[in-house]
Design an enzyme around this catalytic site. Structure first.
Site, PDB file in Angstrom:
ATOM      1  N   THR A  31      58.479  51.144  41.657  1.00 55.53           N
ATOM      2  CA  THR A  31      57.331  50.360  42.107  1.00 55.53           C
ATOM      3  C   THR A  31      56.780  50.915  43.413  1.00 55.53           C
ATOM      4  O   THR A  31      55.563  51.067  43.577  1.00 55.53           O
ATOM      5  CB  THR A  31      57.718  48.877  42.286  1.00 55.53           C
ATOM      6  OG1 THR A  31      58.378  48.413  41.113  1.00 55.53           O
ATOM      7  CG2 THR A  31      56.482  48.021  42.520  1.00 55.53           C
ATOM      8  N   GLY A  98      69.229  49.475  44.004  1.00 55.73           N
ATOM      9  CA  GLY A  98      69.449  50.008  42.666  1.00 55.73           C
ATOM     10  C   GLY A  98      69.226  51.508  42.587  1.00 55.73           C
ATOM     11  O   GLY A  98      69.854  52.198  41.794  1.00 55.73           O
ATOM     12  N   GLU A 105      66.528  52.114  53.591  1.00 56.82           N
ATOM     13  CA  GLU A 105      65.551  51.048  53.361  1.00 56.82           C
ATOM     14  C   GLU A 105      65.739  49.912  54.358  1.00 56.82           C
ATOM     15  O   GLU A 105      64.759  49.389  54.902  1.00 56.82           O
ATOM     16  CB  GLU A 105      65.675  50.524  51.933  1.00 56.82           C
ATOM     17  CG  GLU A 105      65.142  51.477  50.874  1.00 56.82           C
ATOM     18  CD  GLU A 105      65.424  51.029  49.455  1.00 56.82           C
ATOM     19  OE1 GLU A 105      64.721  51.499  48.553  1.00 56.82           O
ATOM     20  OE2 GLU A 105      66.354  50.222  49.255  1.00 56.82           O
TER      21      GLU A 105
END
Length: 235
Positions: A31, A98, A105
């Site tokens: 995404t 994942g 992050e």
């Protein structure tokens, strides 16, 4: 609409939050890759931004698209991070990692004034835990670390099978930081903040995929359109 189309729709809505001169954090995953691609189009059209990528894969994509990159050493404070998620709870607590980039992050998200999460509706859940919780660990002392993780999860009522992640080549998956990942199949995490604190206290745990209090907005693509949700008292 196919799943990828939902991801593209969420990414397209998130681009609207980007302003000229912003210092951005660029997420990792399918995404987030759509967002980076769209950002590259804006940059080619004249948008002036700088960005910190959260993985080597995102760095390569951003470089290919001509997005100016910086580091947290050069730019320690960011205006906005846009990233995906594996699960999103109603209070905007997340499971991420994942794709294996959870450490970078979380560092980038924590350095940002705001974090916007983009996702399709399948990631919205009433309670976290259906998606296995990634836990990044150092290879040294793995057996002891695994036992400590199991004990911590049991204390928090979130016990489950612990699986050492393997890569597509069948060997241990190695993160960009040179660590391994244990995926905890908890099934249900009723108290994410408690689990996060318990895991953070284990010496062999580098980081975990629970993002508590970091997401300020979620852009969720659903069959009926786009929903933008805000965390109460968001950062």
């Amino acid at each position: 609409m196919d799943p990828d189309a939902y991801k593209q729709a969420a990414a397209a809505r998130a681009i609207d939050f980007v302003r000229p001169g912003m210092r951005l954090g660029l997420g990792t995953g399918s995404t987030a890759a759509h967002f980076v691609e769209m950002l590259g189009e804006r940059v080619r059209a004249g948008l002036n931004v700088v960005a910190v990528p959260t993985s080597e894969a995102t760095r390569a994509q951003a470089t290919r698209l001509g997005i100016a990159l910086t580091t947290l050493d050069e730019t320690p404070e960011l205006d906005l991070t846009v990233d995906g998620a594996d699960e999103i709870a109603p209070d905007l607590t997340l499971i991420k990692g994942g794709g294996g980039a959870l450490l970078r992050e979380k560092i980038v998200a924590s350095a940002s004034a705001r974090m916007i999460v983009i996702a399709d509706h399948s990631k919205w859940v009433p309670t976290l835990g259906r998606f296995p919780l990634p836990i990044e660990v150092v290879p040294f002392g793995l057996g002891a670390t695994r036992e400590a993780i199991a004990e911590a999860l049991e204390r928090c009522g979130a016990s489950g099978e612990l699986v050492l992640r393997l890569g597509s080549d069948g060997h241990r998956f190695v993160t960009d930081g040179g660590h391994w990942i244990i995926d905890a199949r908890c099934r249900q995490i009723a108290a994410p903040a408690e689990v996060a604190s318990a895991l953070a206290a284990i010496p062999g745990v580098v980081e975990h995929g629970l993002f508590v209090g970091l997401a300020s907005k979620v852009v969720l693509a659903e069959p009926g359109g786009i929903r933008v949700l805000e965390r109460p008292h968001g950062r």
